[in-house]
Structure formats: structure tokens, C-alpha cells
Write a protein that holds these residues in place. Structure first.
Motif: not given
Length: 129
Positions: A39-47, A62, A65, A68
Motif C-alpha cells: 500500500f505504501l509503495r503504491a501511494m508513493l508511486h501515485i505521488f 508505516s 499510516l 492515521c
């Protein structure tokens, strides 16, 4: 002023509760789950951050996360407690409009024990509705 103090108190209670919930969670001995890492890697890729300068930063992300998620959990708990507290205070003062079925509003219709308890409650909380 009263509402401001209430909001600030609720916010402080939520943040402090989330902090202690995350600290409790981090004391458990386990590795970072793969789902969290993905999830964190996907969010980093999106940004637009495909590569990180330091791979150890994933652990810090993490924890952020988890914080939050803990804020959301504790926020729901605090808001639920606020609703219960407001309902209970309204019931104590006799200001509730939606009385349950079978509860007498008039003291003459209730039992002597209930009348004594309501009289005692009126002595403790004399504020009008």
C-alpha cells in the motif's frame, strides 16, 4: 467559549488516545505486513516517488499510516462517548423529549421510589431545561 473548550478537549483526547494506541501497537513483536508495504509503495508511486533515498523510511511511513488509522478509530470512539454523554446528561436533567414507552413523565404517576429518586436528582441538578 464553552464549545471551543469542548472541541479542543475532544481533539486533544483523540490525538493523545491515538498516540497511546499506536505505542501499544508498536510494542507487539512483528514485521511490517506485506499489505502495508504494498500500500505504501503504491501511494508513493501515485505521488511520483518511485525510489526512496533511505529504505528505512518505509518503517516511518508505516508508523504514520498506523497513526492515521488510530486517529480514525479513537475519533469514532470519542464521538460515540460524546453522544452517550449528551444523552445521559439530558436524561438526568429531564430534558429528553423522546422518553421511552412506559416511563412516567409526571411524578404523580410513578412509584414512590421513582419519585424520590427524581426529587433527589432535581436537588443535585437544579438547572432548568
Amino acid at each position: 467559549m464553552k464549545k471551543t473548550v469542548l472541541y479542543v478537549g475532544n481533539l486533544a483526547l483523540t490525538v493523545i488516545g491515538a498516540f497511546f494506541l499506536v505505542r501499544l501497537f508498536l510494542t507487539l513483536p512483528f514485521n511490517m505486513p506485506d499489505a502495508v508495504d504494498e500500500f505504501l509503495r503504491a501511494m508513493l508511486h501515485i505521488f511520483g516517488q518511485d525510489e526512496m533515498a533511505n529504505p528505512d523510511d518505509m518503517e516511518v511511513l508505516s508508523v504514520l499510516l498506523y497513526f492515521c488509522i488510530a486517529l480514525i478509530i479513537v475519533g469514532f470512539a470519542v464521538s460515540g462517548l460524546n453522544i452517550l454523554f449528551r444523552r445521559r446528561c439530558a436524561t438526568w436533567r429531564g430534558c429528553r423529549q423522546d422518553w421511552p414507552a412506559g416511563v412516567a413523565r409526571d411524578l404523580s404517576l410513578s412509584t414512590p421510589a421513582t419519585a424520590a429518586m427524581r426529587t433527589h436528582r432535581l436537588l443535585i441538578f437544579p438547572a432548568p431545561c
